[in-house]
Design an enzyme around this catalytic site. Structure first.
Site, PDB file in Angstrom:
ATOM      1  N   CYS A  42       0.850  -1.197   0.000  1.00 43.67           N
ATOM      2  CA  CYS A  42       0.000   0.000   0.000  1.00 43.67           C
ATOM      3  C   CYS A  42       0.887   1.249   0.000  1.00 43.67           C
ATOM      4  O   CYS A  42       1.506   1.570   1.022  1.00 43.67           O
ATOM      5  CB  CYS A  42      -0.899  -0.048   1.242  1.00 43.67           C
ATOM      6  N   CYS A  92      -0.226   4.195   2.189  1.00 44.18           N
ATOM      7  CA  CYS A  92       0.004   3.942   3.616  1.00 44.18           C
ATOM      8  C   CYS A  92       1.482   3.993   3.965  1.00 44.18           C
ATOM      9  O   CYS A  92       1.877   4.650   4.933  1.00 44.18           O
ATOM     10  CB  CYS A  92      -0.514   2.557   3.981  1.00 44.18           C
ATOM     11  N   ASP A  93       2.311   3.295   3.205  1.00 42.79           N
ATOM     12  CA  ASP A  93       3.693   3.085   3.644  1.00 42.79           C
ATOM     13  C   ASP A  93       4.742   3.871   2.855  1.00 42.79           C
ATOM     14  O   ASP A  93       5.905   3.917   3.268  1.00 42.79           O
ATOM     15  CB  ASP A  93       4.024   1.576   3.578  1.00 42.79           C
TER      16      ASP A  93
HETATM   17  C1  FAD Z   1       0.427  -3.823   4.433  1.00 43.98           C
HETATM   18  C2  FAD Z   1      -0.780  -2.914   4.454  1.00 43.98           C
HETATM   19  C3  FAD Z   1      -0.652  -1.630   4.909  1.00 43.98           C
HETATM   20  C4  FAD Z   1      -1.768  -0.786   4.967  1.00 43.98           C
HETATM   21  N1  FAD Z   1      -1.613   0.465   5.474  1.00 43.98           N
HETATM   22  C5  FAD Z   1      -2.682   1.283   5.599  1.00 43.98           C
HETATM   23  C6  FAD Z   1      -2.551   2.597   6.163  1.00 43.98           C
HETATM   24  O1  FAD Z   1      -1.469   3.020   6.563  1.00 43.98           O
HETATM   25  N2  FAD Z   1      -3.678   3.360   6.254  1.00 43.98           N
HETATM   26  C7  FAD Z   1      -4.899   2.933   5.811  1.00 43.98           C
HETATM   27  O2  FAD Z   1      -5.880   3.663   5.969  1.00 43.98           O
HETATM   28  N3  FAD Z   1      -5.043   1.705   5.244  1.00 43.98           N
HETATM   29  C8  FAD Z   1      -3.974   0.871   5.132  1.00 43.98           C
HETATM   30  N4  FAD Z   1      -4.115  -0.365   4.553  1.00 43.98           N
HETATM   31  C9  FAD Z   1      -5.442  -0.771   4.065  1.00 43.98           C
HETATM   32  C10 FAD Z   1      -6.351  -1.178   5.264  1.00 43.98           C
HETATM   33  O3  FAD Z   1      -5.659  -2.049   6.142  1.00 43.98           O
HETATM   34  C11 FAD Z   1      -7.631  -1.835   4.790  1.00 43.98           C
HETATM   35  O4  FAD Z   1      -8.314  -0.949   3.937  1.00 43.98           O
HETATM   36  C12 FAD Z   1      -8.570  -2.190   5.968  1.00 43.98           C
HETATM   37  O5  FAD Z   1      -7.945  -3.063   6.884  1.00 43.98           O
HETATM   38  C13 FAD Z   1      -9.853  -2.854   5.454  1.00 43.98           C
HETATM   39  O6  FAD Z   1     -10.625  -3.240   6.548  1.00 43.98           O
HETATM   40  P1  FAD Z   1     -11.750  -4.374   6.397  1.00 43.98           P
HETATM   41  O7  FAD Z   1     -12.266  -4.603   7.776  1.00 43.98           O
HETATM   42  O8  FAD Z   1     -12.685  -4.001   5.339  1.00 43.98           O
HETATM   43  O9  FAD Z   1     -10.993  -5.671   5.868  1.00 43.98           O
HETATM   44  P2  FAD Z   1      -9.699  -6.445   6.381  1.00 43.98           P
HETATM   45  O10 FAD Z   1      -8.803  -5.577   7.153  1.00 43.98           O
HETATM   46  O11 FAD Z   1      -9.182  -7.131   5.172  1.00 43.98           O
HETATM   47  O12 FAD Z   1     -10.294  -7.526   7.390  1.00 43.98           O
HETATM   48  C14 FAD Z   1     -11.059  -8.591   6.920  1.00 43.98           C
HETATM   49  C15 FAD Z   1     -10.937  -9.736   7.899  1.00 43.98           C
HETATM   50  O13 FAD Z   1     -11.806 -10.786   7.491  1.00 43.98           O
HETATM   51  C16 FAD Z   1     -11.177 -12.030   7.712  1.00 43.98           C
HETATM   52  N5  FAD Z   1     -11.774 -13.030   6.821  1.00 43.98           N
HETATM   53  C17 FAD Z   1     -11.665 -13.111   5.469  1.00 43.98           C
HETATM   54  N6  FAD Z   1     -12.361 -14.153   5.016  1.00 43.98           N
HETATM   55  C18 FAD Z   1     -12.917 -14.773   6.090  1.00 43.98           C
HETATM   56  C19 FAD Z   1     -13.746 -15.924   6.259  1.00 43.98           C
HETATM   57  N7  FAD Z   1     -14.150 -16.655   5.226  1.00 43.98           N
HETATM   58  N8  FAD Z   1     -14.108 -16.280   7.512  1.00 43.98           N
HETATM   59  C20 FAD Z   1     -13.728 -15.536   8.595  1.00 43.98           C
HETATM   60  N9  FAD Z   1     -12.925 -14.438   8.486  1.00 43.98           N
HETATM   61  C21 FAD Z   1     -12.540 -14.057   7.244  1.00 43.98           C
HETATM   62  C22 FAD Z   1      -9.719 -11.744   7.368  1.00 43.98           C
HETATM   63  O14 FAD Z   1      -8.867 -12.696   7.989  1.00 43.98           O
HETATM   64  C23 FAD Z   1      -9.541 -10.339   7.934  1.00 43.98           C
HETATM   65  O15 FAD Z   1      -9.070 -10.362   9.269  1.00 43.98           O
HETATM   66  C24 FAD Z   1      -3.028  -1.236   4.504  1.00 43.98           C
HETATM   67  C25 FAD Z   1      -3.160  -2.559   4.021  1.00 43.98           C
HETATM   68  C26 FAD Z   1      -2.049  -3.392   4.007  1.00 43.98           C
HETATM   69  C27 FAD Z   1      -2.199  -4.806   3.515  1.00 43.98           C
END
Ligand code: FAD
Length: 408
Positions: free
Chosen positions: A221, A224-225
Site C-alpha cells: 500500500c 500507507c507506507d
Molecule cells: C500492508 C498494508 C498496509 C496498509 N496500510 C494502511 C494505512 O497506513 N492506512 C490505511 O488507511 N489503510 C492501510 N491499509 C489498508 C487497510 O488495512 C484496509 O483498507 C482495511 O484493513 C480494510 O478493513 P476491512 O475490515 O474491510 O478488511 P480487512 O482488514 O481485510 O479484514 C477482513 C478480515 O476478514 C477475515 N476473513 C476473510 N475471510 C474470512 C472468512 N471466510 N471467515 C472468517 N474471516 C474471514 C480476514 O482474515 C480479515 O481479518 C493497509 C493494508 C495493508 C495490507
C-alpha cells in the site's frame, strides 16, 4: 519486545511452515524461526522428535511439548484461542474481524444486540499487519497497526461481542427466515442479520523471503507506507498494471527513483498512465523481469533476486523497499453464487440492487441482494480501501442493520 517462547522448525520452501508462521504472526505471538536446512543441530532435533522422520513444521512450545504439521485449528486450540460460540443463535453474525467488522460489532453490541464475530486469522485484519497507521484521525504521532487492532478488539469485547478466532466461514444459506453461517470446524450458527466484512487480500508473489519481510521492506500500500521512505534513493514496484503504475508514480513523491519490475514486455496499465510514466524522469521500467525471491539482514529487506524469463539471466536489486501491486482479491469465495458480486468478486450493496424481499424493492445502504445480509469495508464493490473508510462503513452498516432488525 516479548521474548519468543515458541520455536518453529522448518524450511523456506515448505508451505505449511509459512502458514504456521503467518498464523502465529497474525496472533501477535512471538516465535523463533529455525531453518533446518541451515542448522544441522535443529535438523537432528526434528528427526529425534519425529522418530527419525524429517517432518516440518515441527513447533516446540515453552513446556517442551510440540506439534507436528498442525492445522491452524490445532494451533489455535494449543494457544487457548476461543474457537466455539456459546450459543447457536445471534441477532447479528459478523464475518471478518478487521476494522469494518470490529467497528460494526461495537455499534451493534453497544445498542444491545447479541453479536457473534467470526475471524479466520488475526483480529484487526489487514490493519493489524500495517507497521504504522499514519493517516488514521486522532493519532497525531501515528499508531502501530497492532496497537490499533488491539484497542478496537478490546472495545468490542467491552460491549460483550463474542469473538471466535481461527474459524473460517465456508458457506452461507437461508432457512425459515434465518441466515445460516457454516464454519470450517463443521459447525453452523443462525442469525437474523449477517455482515460480511471479510476484506480483500493483496495478491502476493509467493516467492521465498516474501513472508519474512512484509512490513519490513515489502509493502502492499503506497498511500500507507510510501511516506516511510521519504528521501530514499530507490524504491522498487513489482507489477505493470494500473495500480502498479499509479502507485509507482505516487512513490516518486518520496524516493529519488522508482523502478518498475514488469514480468512481461509491456505495461498493461491505461494509455494515460503509461504516458505519465514515460514523461516522468524519476521512473525506470525494467521489462522481462521476474522476482525470484527476497533476502534481508536483521529482519529487514536488503535485496531482490530477479530473472529474465526470456534469456534466463539472473540479477539482483538493492532498493530501500519493494511495493507489490499485482492485484487484489476479495475474500468472497464462501459467498459465490449466493451474494451478487461485481466481475472481480467484490460485493454489490445498496442502491445498485433491487430486492426479492416482498416488503421492499430497494436494498438498504450496505445491504446485499439477500435481505438481512450486509457488506462493509474492503470487500464491498467501490470501497475506498483504507482503515478510516472501513471503520466508517462498519459504523454506517450497523445503522442499516439496526433498521433491518427493527422491522423484521
Ligand atoms: C500492508 C498494508 C498496509 C496498509 N496500510 C494502511 C494505512 O497506513 N492506512 C490505511 O488507511 N489503510 C492501510 N491499509 C489498508 C487497510 O488495512 C484496509 O483498507 C482495511 O484493513 C480494510 O478493513 P476491512 O475490515 O474491510 O478488511 P480487512 O482488514 O481485510 O479484514 C477482513 C478480515 O476478514 C477475515 N476473513 C476473510 N475471510 C474470512 C472468512 N471466510 N471467515 C472468517 N474471516 C474471514 C480476514 O482474515 C480479515 O481479518 C493497509 C493494508 C495493508 C495490507
Amino acid at each position: 519486545m516479548t521474548e519468543a517462547r515458541i520455536t518453529v522448525y522448518g524450511a523456506y520452501w515448505c508451505p505449511d511452515c509459512r502458514r504456521s508462521k503467518k498464523f502465529l504472526g497474525e496472533q501477535f505471538i512471538p516465535f523463533n524461526w529455525v531453518d533446518i536446512e541451515q542448522d544441522k543441530e535443529a535438523e537432528s532435533l526434528v528427526l529425534k522428535k519425529n522418530n527419525g522422520k524429517r517432518i516440518i513444521p515441527t513447533i516446540v512450545f515453552e513446556d517442551g511439548s510440540f506439534l507436528v504439521e498442525p492445522s491452524n485449528a490445532e494451533l489455535a486450540k494449543k494457544l487457548g484461542l476461543k474457537t466455539e460460540a456459546k450459543k447457536t443463535y445471534y441477532d447479528l453474525i459478523i464475518i471478518g474481524g478487521g476494522p469494518a467488522g470490529l467497528t460494526s460489532a461495537i455499534y451493534a453490541a453497544r445498542e444491545g444486540a447479541e453479536v457473534l464475530l467470526i475471524e479466520r486469522s488475526g483480529l484487526g485484519g489487514q490493519a493489524a499487519i500495517t507497521v504504522g497507521l499514519d493517516n488514521f484521525p486522532g493519532f497525531p504521532e501515528g499508531i502501530s497497526g497492532q496497537e490499533f487492532s488491539e484497542r478496537v478488539t478490546q472495545q468490542a469485547r467491552r460491549f460483550g461481542v463474542e469473538i471466535l478466532q481461527a474459524v473460517d466461514v465456508e458457506r452461507l444459506q437461508s432457512e425459515d427466515g434465518y441466515h445460516e453461517v457454516y464454519t470450517s470446524d463443521g459447525k453452523h450458527y443462525h442469525s437474523r442479520a449477517v455482515l460480511i466484512a471479510t476484506g480483500a487480500s493483496y495478491r502476493r508473489l509467493d516467492v521465498p523471503g516474501e513472508e519474512d519481510y512484509i512490513g519490513a521492506g515489502i509493502h502492499f500500500c503506497a498511500t500507507c507506507d510510501g511516506p516511510f521512505y521519504k528521501g530514499a534513493k530507490e524504491i522498487v514496484v513489482i507489477g505493470g498494471g494500473n495500480s502498479a503504475v499509479e502507485e509507482g508514480l505516487h512513490l516518486t513523491n518520496f524516493a529519488e527513483k522508482v523502478t518498475l519490475l514488469v514480468r512481461g514486455d509491456k505495461l498493461t496499465a491505461s494509455q494515460i498512465a503509461v504516458e505519465k510514466v514515460n514523461q516522468s524522469s524519476k521512473v525506470e521500467v525494467r521489462y522481462n523481469t521476474m522476482v525470484d525471491g527476497f533476502d534481508g539482514v536483521d529482519s529487514k529487506l536488503k535485496s531482490i533476486k530477479t530473472r529474465n524469463p526470456v534469456t534466463g539471466e539472473s540479477g539482483e536489486v538493492h532498493p530501500a523497499a519493494a511495493f507489490v501491486f499485482i492485484g487484489q482479491s476479495p475474500n468472497t469465495a464462501f459467498a459465490n453464487g449466493y451474494i451478487e458480486m461485481d466481475p472481480y468478486g467484490f460485493i454489490l450493496t445498496g442502491h445498485d440492487l433491487t430486492h426479492s424481499d416482498n416488503r421492499r424493492t430497494q436494498a438498504l445502504p450496505f445491504e446485499t441482494n439477500i435481505p438481512g445480509i450486509f457488506a462493509a469495508g474492503d470487500v464491498r464493490h467501490d470501497s475506498v480501501k483504507q482503515v478510516a473508510s472501513a471503520v466508517g462503513e462498519g459504523a454506517a452498516a450497523s445503522i442499516s442493520i439496526r433498521e433491518f432488525l427493527r422491522n423484521h
